[in-house]
Design a protein around this motif. Structure first.
Motif, mmCIF file in Angstrom:
data_model
loop_
_atom_site.group_PDB
_atom_site.id
_atom_site.type_symbol
_atom_site.label_atom_id
_atom_site.label_comp_id
_atom_site.label_asym_id
_atom_site.label_seq_id
_atom_site.Cartn_x
_atom_site.Cartn_y
_atom_site.Cartn_z
ATOM 1 N N ARG A 17 23.944 -66.255 38.779
ATOM 2 C CA ARG A 17 24.333 -66.584 40.143
ATOM 3 C C ARG A 17 23.286 -66.040 41.098
ATOM 4 N NH1 ARG A 17 29.291 -67.294 42.625
ATOM 5 N NH2 ARG A 17 29.823 -68.372 40.703
ATOM 6 N N GLY A 18 22.774 -66.879 41.990
ATOM 7 C CA GLY A 18 21.788 -66.428 42.956
ATOM 8 C C GLY A 18 21.145 -67.590 43.678
ATOM 9 N N ARG A 19 20.346 -67.269 44.672
ATOM 10 C CA ARG A 19 19.623 -68.260 45.458
ATOM 11 C C ARG A 19 18.133 -67.936 45.439
ATOM 12 N NH1 ARG A 19 23.163 -71.061 48.940
ATOM 13 N NH2 ARG A 19 25.245 -70.120 49.029
ATOM 14 N N THR A 39 18.509 -78.832 43.522
ATOM 15 C CA THR A 39 19.195 -78.102 44.586
ATOM 16 C C THR A 39 19.870 -78.991 45.620
ATOM 17 O OG1 THR A 39 17.104 -77.902 45.800
ATOM 18 C CG2 THR A 39 17.718 -76.080 44.336
ATOM 19 N N GLY A 40 19.871 -80.311 45.426
ATOM 20 C CA GLY A 40 20.594 -81.188 46.340
ATOM 21 C C GLY A 40 20.061 -81.127 47.758
ATOM 22 N N LEU A 90 20.445 -71.309 37.218
ATOM 23 C CA LEU A 90 20.608 -70.455 38.389
ATOM 24 C C LEU A 90 21.351 -71.247 39.454
ATOM 25 C CD1 LEU A 90 19.943 -67.790 39.888
ATOM 26 C CD2 LEU A 90 17.846 -68.912 40.695
ATOM 27 N N ALA A 91 22.569 -70.802 39.770
ATOM 28 C CA ALA A 91 23.409 -71.529 40.721
ATOM 29 C C ALA A 91 23.799 -70.624 41.865
ATOM 30 C CB ALA A 91 24.654 -72.063 40.026
ATOM 31 N N ALA A 92 23.705 -71.162 43.083
ATOM 32 C CA ALA A 92 24.108 -70.389 44.259
ATOM 33 C C ALA A 92 25.618 -70.299 44.375
ATOM 34 C CB ALA A 92 23.513 -71.028 45.517
ATOM 35 N N GLU A 105 32.710 -75.111 43.971
ATOM 36 C CA GLU A 105 32.358 -74.999 45.381
ATOM 37 C C GLU A 105 31.180 -75.890 45.761
ATOM 38 O OE1 GLU A 105 31.615 -70.852 45.723
ATOM 39 O OE2 GLU A 105 33.703 -70.278 45.430
ATOM 40 N N THR A 106 30.694 -76.702 44.837
ATOM 41 C CA THR A 106 29.585 -77.600 45.127
ATOM 42 C C THR A 106 30.105 -78.929 45.660
ATOM 43 O OG1 THR A 106 29.564 -78.564 42.906
ATOM 44 C CG2 THR A 106 28.256 -76.561 43.245
ATOM 45 N N VAL A 107 29.192 -79.718 46.245
ATOM 46 C CA VAL A 107 29.594 -81.037 46.737
ATOM 47 C C VAL A 107 30.023 -81.944 45.583
ATOM 48 C CG1 VAL A 107 27.281 -82.059 46.662
ATOM 49 C CG2 VAL A 107 28.944 -82.900 48.324
ATOM 50 N N SER A 108 29.523 -81.668 44.367
ATOM 51 C CA SER A 108 29.929 -82.461 43.206
ATOM 52 C C SER A 108 31.430 -82.402 42.989
ATOM 53 C CB SER A 108 29.205 -81.965 41.943
ATOM 54 O OG SER A 108 27.817 -82.209 42.017
#
Length: 337
Positions: free
Chosen positions: A151-153, A171-172, A33-35, A40-43
């Motif tokens: 996809r979701g938060r 979730t970093g 499950l990814a927001a 678009e992530t900091v990675s």
């Protein structure tokens, strides 16, 4: 993969993706499950060179670093997109006092006398990763293995139990809120991208009194850095900081003097006072399990595969781990495919 998952991994950066891959390859039914999209992530912003930056000595961290170095080395040999094993020179300004705590993880570190302001030069092989192609490859590897991508938060980590009886919190920075952990904070990093004039080796001078300095070549550009600003949330590039980074890097590697600037990047590293938290949450009700995997700061790539193995053990190998729960999946429809 059909039916209810055994594990839901929350977070689509490097820590979440590698954990999801390892869990699925162990046979667990896994939902990721990814927001945000991986790009678009900091990675995706990371310089992504193997090195336990801003990480304190710890036996677990050393094990994760060693396992990740070995895995990335295998991937480089196999031609995995974006992964290259590069020679690295690390310049030390202080007198040599013996190998650094992470030296054993590299397998080939040697020390030589330095020149000029440098007392010692360390040489070793460090896998480097171009994150956009690599994150895409990881996502495809997970999907081909039968993993499910959503996809979701989550408003609360416990909401993840609607998807699976075991939740992995990768979730970093968001873990500060979701795990109620005040030790989580951003480590702002700014870097500059320039055209590659033909460099093949990485160079770093972390003891530069003007600021951390590193030069990491990639196929078509060179990553110049950098900064590590704890507690700073601003994601806008600062022109003065970029100019200072470039000056330091040109002084370190003069071949960069005429390299045109291609761009600037800012990322908020998910740092944590006390180091990464990779552990099972105590006090979770019977037949559920919450595994935390966050707080890696600027060493997410460096520790990723070792942490993924640890997360897999915590989620699947513990004798007290919960079996798949026989519960309704009616809440799973909240999250889009």
């Amino acid at each position: 993969m059909t039916g209810r998952a055994d594990v839901v991994v929350v977070g689509g950066g490097i820590i979440g993706l590698t954990a999801a891959v390892r869990l699925r390859e162990r046979g667990a039914r896994v939902t990721l499950l990814a927001a945000d999209d991986p790009a678009e992530t900091v990675s995706a912003v990371a310089a992504a060179v193997w090195y336990p930056s801003h990480t304190d000595e710890d036996p677990r961290v050393l094990r994760w670093a060693r396992e990740t170095h070995a895995e990335l080395g295998r991937q480089a040999s196999a031609g995995v997109p974006g992964v290259v094993a590069r020679p690295t020179r690390m310049l030390l300004r202080r007198p040599w006092s013996g190998p650094p705590w992470w030296a054993a993880a590299t397998g080939d570190l040697v020390a030589r006398p330095g020149t000029g302001p440098y007392a010692t030069e360390l040489r070793f092989t460090a896998p480097t990763v171009e994150m956009l192609p690599y994150l895409g490859w990881l996502r495809e590897r997970f999907a081909r293995a039968g993993g499910r991508l959503l996809r979701g938060r989550l408003d609360r980590l416990t909401d993840g139990f609607a998807l699976a009886p075991t939740v992995v919190n990768a979730t970093g920075l968001a873990a500060g809120r979701l795990a109620d952990d005040p030790a989580v904070h951003p480590g702002r990093g700014q870097l500059v991208l320039v055209a590659n004039p033909g460099l093949t080796a990485s160079v770093r001078d972390e003891e530069n009194p003007a600021g951390i300095t590193y030069v990491h070549p990639r196929r078509h550009d060179v990553v110049l850095g950098g900064t590590f600003q704890p507690g700073e949330w601003d994601t806008r590039p600062d022109p003065a900081t970029s100019a200072a980074i470039r000056r330091r890097c040109v002084a370190l590697v003069p071949e960069l003097a005429a390299a045109p600037v291609l761009g600037e990047r800012v990322g908020l590293r998910p740092a944590r006072h006390g180091g990464p938290r990779v552990a099972v949450q105590p006090g979770v009700p019977t037949w559920r399990r919450l595994v935390h995997a966050y707080g890696h700061g600027g060493a997410g790539v460096t520790l990723s595969w070792g942490c993924a193995a640890e997360v897999t053990r915590l989620a699947l190998d513990d004798a007290d781990a919960p079996p798949p729960a026989q519960r309704s999946t009616r809440n799973a429809s909240r999250y889009a495919q």
